[in-house]
Motif scaffolding. Structure first.
Motif, PDB file in Angstrom:
ATOM      1  N   LYS A   9     -14.792   1.341  -6.004  1.00 59.03           N
ATOM      2  CA  LYS A   9     -13.619   0.538  -5.296  1.00 59.03           C
ATOM      3  C   LYS A   9     -14.274  -0.879  -4.556  1.00 59.03           C
ATOM      4  O   LYS A   9     -15.341  -0.709  -4.188  1.00 59.03           O
ATOM      5  CB  LYS A   9     -13.133   1.490  -4.219  1.00 59.03           C
ATOM      6  CG  LYS A   9     -12.093   0.741  -3.525  1.00 59.03           C
ATOM      7  CD  LYS A   9     -11.595   1.659  -2.177  1.00 59.03           C
ATOM      8  CE  LYS A   9     -10.429   1.069  -1.273  1.00 59.03           C
ATOM      9  NZ  LYS A   9      -9.734   1.944  -0.540  1.00 59.03           N
TER      10      LYS A   9
ATOM     11  N   GLU B  64       0.841  -1.126  -0.027  1.00 62.96           N
ATOM     12  CA  GLU B  64       0.101   0.016  -0.093  1.00 62.96           C
ATOM     13  C   GLU B  64       1.002   1.207  -0.104  1.00 62.96           C
ATOM     14  O   GLU B  64       0.407   2.299  -0.641  1.00 62.96           O
ATOM     15  CB  GLU B  64      -0.967   0.127   1.328  1.00 62.96           C
ATOM     16  CG  GLU B  64      -1.899  -1.197   0.995  1.00 62.96           C
ATOM     17  CD  GLU B  64      -3.033  -1.229   2.243  1.00 62.96           C
ATOM     18  OE1 GLU B  64      -4.088  -1.418   1.962  1.00 62.96           O
ATOM     19  OE2 GLU B  64      -2.292  -0.696   3.510  1.00 62.96           O
TER      20      GLU B  64
ATOM     21  N   LEU C 207      -9.404  -0.566  -7.299  1.00 59.07           N
ATOM     22  CA  LEU C 207      -8.594   0.077  -6.046  1.00 59.07           C
ATOM     23  C   LEU C 207      -9.034   1.268  -5.494  1.00 59.07           C
ATOM     24  O   LEU C 207      -9.147   1.648  -4.401  1.00 59.07           O
ATOM     25  CB  LEU C 207      -7.218  -0.266  -5.987  1.00 59.07           C
ATOM     26  CG  LEU C 207      -6.487  -1.353  -6.527  1.00 59.07           C
ATOM     27  CD1 LEU C 207      -4.878  -1.032  -6.538  1.00 59.07           C
ATOM     28  CD2 LEU C 207      -6.756  -2.451  -5.169  1.00 59.07           C
ATOM     29  N   ASN C 208      -9.602   2.033  -6.483  1.00 56.90           N
ATOM     30  CA  ASN C 208     -10.041   3.569  -6.186  1.00 56.90           C
ATOM     31  C   ASN C 208     -11.121   4.068  -6.908  1.00 56.90           C
ATOM     32  O   ASN C 208     -11.438   3.342  -7.927  1.00 56.90           O
ATOM     33  CB  ASN C 208      -8.782   4.261  -6.623  1.00 56.90           C
ATOM     34  CG  ASN C 208      -7.280   3.842  -6.161  1.00 56.90           C
ATOM     35  OD1 ASN C 208      -6.934   3.596  -4.915  1.00 56.90           O
ATOM     36  ND2 ASN C 208      -6.478   3.511  -7.176  1.00 56.90           N
TER      37      ASN C 208
ATOM     38  N   TYR D 206     -11.052  -7.912   0.035  1.00 57.16           N
ATOM     39  CA  TYR D 206      -9.799  -8.400  -0.701  1.00 57.16           C
ATOM     40  C   TYR D 206      -8.567  -8.589   0.588  1.00 57.16           C
ATOM     41  O   TYR D 206      -8.028  -9.510   0.433  1.00 57.16           O
ATOM     42  CB  TYR D 206      -9.064  -7.445  -1.820  1.00 57.16           C
ATOM     43  CG  TYR D 206      -7.681  -7.979  -2.352  1.00 57.16           C
ATOM     44  CD1 TYR D 206      -7.823  -9.383  -3.087  1.00 57.16           C
ATOM     45  CD2 TYR D 206      -6.720  -7.194  -2.774  1.00 57.16           C
ATOM     46  CE1 TYR D 206      -6.692  -9.992  -3.744  1.00 57.16           C
ATOM     47  CE2 TYR D 206      -5.826  -7.738  -3.143  1.00 57.16           C
ATOM     48  CZ  TYR D 206      -5.781  -8.905  -3.741  1.00 57.16           C
ATOM     49  OH  TYR D 206      -4.573  -9.586  -4.438  1.00 57.16           O
ATOM     50  N   ARG D 207      -8.462  -7.522   1.538  1.00 59.65           N
ATOM     51  CA  ARG D 207      -7.762  -7.527   2.497  1.00 59.65           C
ATOM     52  C   ARG D 207      -7.906  -8.888   3.516  1.00 59.65           C
ATOM     53  O   ARG D 207      -6.932  -9.527   3.870  1.00 59.65           O
ATOM     54  CB  ARG D 207      -7.463  -6.278   3.356  1.00 59.65           C
ATOM     55  CG  ARG D 207      -6.468  -6.356   4.305  1.00 59.65           C
ATOM     56  CD  ARG D 207      -6.989  -5.035   5.311  1.00 59.65           C
ATOM     57  NE  ARG D 207      -6.744  -3.804   4.566  1.00 59.65           N
ATOM     58  CZ  ARG D 207      -5.753  -3.195   4.734  1.00 59.65           C
ATOM     59  NH1 ARG D 207      -4.696  -3.399   5.295  1.00 59.65           N
ATOM     60  NH2 ARG D 207      -5.959  -2.144   3.838  1.00 59.65           N
TER      61      ARG D 207
ATOM     62  N   LEU E 125      -5.953  -1.210  -0.078  1.00 62.72           N
ATOM     63  CA  LEU E 125      -6.594  -2.275  -0.419  1.00 62.72           C
ATOM     64  C   LEU E 125      -8.172  -2.287  -0.078  1.00 62.72           C
ATOM     65  O   LEU E 125      -8.593  -2.008   0.986  1.00 62.72           O
ATOM     66  CB  LEU E 125      -6.081  -3.498   0.065  1.00 62.72           C
ATOM     67  CG  LEU E 125      -4.791  -3.837  -0.443  1.00 62.72           C
ATOM     68  CD1 LEU E 125      -4.452  -5.153   0.056  1.00 62.72           C
ATOM     69  CD2 LEU E 125      -4.717  -3.758  -2.162  1.00 62.72           C
TER      70      LEU E 125
ATOM     71  N   VAL F  76      -1.903   3.271  -2.219  1.00 54.94           N
ATOM     72  CA  VAL F  76      -3.297   2.646  -2.447  1.00 54.94           C
ATOM     73  C   VAL F  76      -3.594   2.102  -0.941  1.00 54.94           C
ATOM     74  O   VAL F  76      -2.667   2.050  -0.138  1.00 54.94           O
ATOM     75  CB  VAL F  76      -3.494   1.538  -3.630  1.00 54.94           C
ATOM     76  CG1 VAL F  76      -3.148   2.068  -4.798  1.00 54.94           C
ATOM     77  CG2 VAL F  76      -2.419   0.366  -3.026  1.00 54.94           C
TER      78      VAL F  76
ATOM     79  N   LEU G  91      -6.119  -3.440 -10.139  1.00 55.23           N
ATOM     80  CA  LEU G  91      -5.053  -4.658  -9.938  1.00 55.23           C
ATOM     81  C   LEU G  91      -5.539  -5.699 -10.470  1.00 55.23           C
ATOM     82  O   LEU G  91      -6.552  -6.360 -10.244  1.00 55.23           O
ATOM     83  CB  LEU G  91      -5.197  -4.845  -8.281  1.00 55.23           C
ATOM     84  CG  LEU G  91      -4.087  -5.765  -7.654  1.00 55.23           C
ATOM     85  CD1 LEU G  91      -2.788  -5.173  -7.958  1.00 55.23           C
ATOM     86  CD2 LEU G  91      -4.492  -6.080  -6.265  1.00 55.23           C
TER      87      LEU G  91
ATOM     88  N   LEU H 168      -1.962   2.242 -10.550  1.00 56.64           N
ATOM     89  CA  LEU H 168      -2.691   1.763  -9.585  1.00 56.64           C
ATOM     90  C   LEU H 168      -3.248   2.803  -8.652  1.00 56.64           C
ATOM     91  O   LEU H 168      -4.115   2.693  -7.890  1.00 56.64           O
ATOM     92  CB  LEU H 168      -1.867   0.835  -8.764  1.00 56.64           C
ATOM     93  CG  LEU H 168      -1.630  -0.636  -9.436  1.00 56.64           C
ATOM     94  CD1 LEU H 168      -0.753  -1.459  -8.608  1.00 56.64           C
ATOM     95  CD2 LEU H 168      -2.870  -1.134 -10.073  1.00 56.64           C
ATOM     96  N   SER H 169      -2.507   3.946  -8.437  1.00 54.09           N
ATOM     97  CA  SER H 169      -2.968   4.757  -7.491  1.00 54.09           C
ATOM     98  C   SER H 169      -4.014   5.765  -8.124  1.00 54.09           C
ATOM     99  O   SER H 169      -4.603   6.652  -7.253  1.00 54.09           O
ATOM    100  CB  SER H 169      -1.661   5.903  -7.213  1.00 54.09           C
ATOM    101  OG  SER H 169      -1.073   6.326  -8.215  1.00 54.09           O
TER     102      SER H 169
END
Length: 455
Positions: free
Chosen positions: A171, A51, A166-167, A62-63, A58, A56, A151, A106-107
């Protein structure tokens, strides 16, 4: 981790064990690769470092999967048990969609969204698809823009992948991505765990229906659950998702079919058509009168549904085909028409012959191919001769193939005409011509020097 996620984690662990037990022969797609194996869970520190590196946070589901179910396995690229060839090991394959600079991509907020139009997507990839002079740097920047904030999760093979948003507004949603840049589409579920559980439900739900703890949480669950979602939602796309879920089933009980039949009478458009497809698949006799009704408005769908699910009843449709043959003007409908005719086991030449002179060349190709499937095709030499002299190469090609096994000297003059018409190979015509001439001891070169009438 809240209590709902905790309970879902427990369910998923049970379903993983049950799926492995049910699918002992590894018949589910990808199962022979991942064999329902997950490695040890991820470390909290590894997630923190990821992260931090990619700037990012998560999605919670998913985490939770990584920390409490597993991370990686023995499948393709060490993937864990999951849809397709499994779930990629955490932190790996992050550049599958963007080739370079995943830290930046990804961000970013996710660019795509559920139910986006074809026009929006085509405009989004226009610079990549139509700009022949685009630089490598700009190409990669465009990929980073359209696949921003996603992702890579795993692959179904070829160019088909799963990704996790992811964002941004969506999300946590799972999205299906094609690296050949066909339009992505979002999974029905609102988060990763629901999506993963749907995969398991597709394997376990109907078998484990008496297991109270195995709550059928998504569209991949029991027919009762899918039906409940179908009748309670007002959203057409969700209804269609439900109906697609029914089509994936191996069987549906008669009580559910009774309800779906009532829904058919109350529906219209895409939903009614999908309901008809379900009825044909699971109860042909029940669906038959509705199929008859559809003949006048969508002959292609009628032919498709019968061929896909009830081809052993093709003879039921012979008279319908004869009565409606003159209305067929597109090649796809004609293709399925010929599939059904072949399944009838009859001499269907009376239906086919008129199509050998159709203005649509694709239909002529299919017609000659179908005529060539008949055991008594030698009876239709005059029709085949028309094909040998057709102005379109594809028609000549298929007619030559269709005449396999027909060694009538009457054809030699027309074979000679083809040899003269095509001094050089085009569209494999000379190759197929030589196959036909072999029975006469001739080739495309030697036939030019004979008198066919006296050979």
């Amino acid at each position: 981790m809240n209590s709902e996620i905790t309970y879902q984690i427990q369910r998923i662990k049970k379903k993983l064990l049950l799926a492995k037990e049910i699918d002992k022969d590894l018949e589910v797609f990808g199962a022979d690769s991942h064999v329902y194996v997950l490695s040890e869970t991820a470390a909290v520190d590894d997630i923190f470092e990821f992260e931090k590196k990619y700037n990012v946070s998560l999605p919670d589901c998913y985490r939770a999967f990584l920390l409490h179910i597993g991370n990686g396995g023995i499948s393709y690229q060490n993937s864990a048990a999951g849809p397709g060839y499994g779930i990629f090991p955490f932190g790996e394959n992050v550049d599958e969609f963007v080739y370079s600079n995943p830290e930046n991509c990804l961000s970013q907020d996710c660019f795509i969204y559920p139910k986006m139009s074809d026009e929006f997507w085509e405009e989004s990839i226009k610079n990549i698809e139509e700009n022949d002079d685009i630089s490598e740097e700009d190409f990669e920047a465009e990929l980073g823009r359209i696949f921003a904030g996603i992702l890579p999760l795993g692959t179904e093979g070829c160019t088909y992948y799963y990704g996790l948003v992811l964002n941004g507004k969506f999300k946590g949603r799972v999205v299906n991505v094609d690296l050949d840049r066909q339009k992505p589409f979002f999974a029905f579920e609102s988060n990763f765990l629901d999506w993963y559980e749907r995969w398991l439900d597709g394997i376990t739900a109907e078998t484990a229906i008496d297991e109270k703890d195995l709550f059928n949480y998504t569209l991949g669950g029991s027919t009762a659950h899918i039906l409940d979602v179908f009748v309670t939602t007002e959203d057409e796309e969700t209804k269609l998702e439900c109906l697609q879920g029914f089509l994936k089933k191996k069987k549906i009980d008669s009580q559910t079919l009774d309800i779906l039949e009532k829904e058919y009478s109350l529906s219209a458009g895409k939903i009614q058509k999908k309901l008809l497809q379900i009825l044909v698949k699971f109860d042909y006799n029940r669906a038959y009168p509705y199929l008859i009704d559809w003949v006048q408005k969508d002959l292609l769908s009628v032919f498709q549904f019968v061929y896909w699910y009830a081809k052993d009843r093709s003879l039921d449709w012979l008279e319908v085909i004869k009565e409606n043959a003159s209305k067929i003007n597109d090649d796809e409908t004609f293709n399925f028409c010929t599939y059904l005719l072949k399944e009838t086991g009859t001499d269907y030449s009376s239906v086919i012959i008129s199509f050998t002179s159709h203005k649509n060349a694709s239909i002529r190709v299919t017609a000659f191919f179908a005529l060539g499937q008949l055991k008594n095709k030698v009876d239709y030499l005059e029709t085949f001769i028309l094909g040998l002299n057709d102005e379109v190469n594809r028609v000549v090609h298929i007619t030559l193939q269709a005449l396999e096994g027909v060694n009538e000297k009457k054809l030699l003059q027309h074979y000679k005409n083809i040899a003269i018409r095509f001094p050089k190979e085009q569209d494999y015509i000379l190759t197929n011509l030589n196959h036909r001439l072999k029975a006469f001891g001739l080739t495309n070169k030697t036939i030019k020097g004979i008198d066919p009438d006296n050979y």
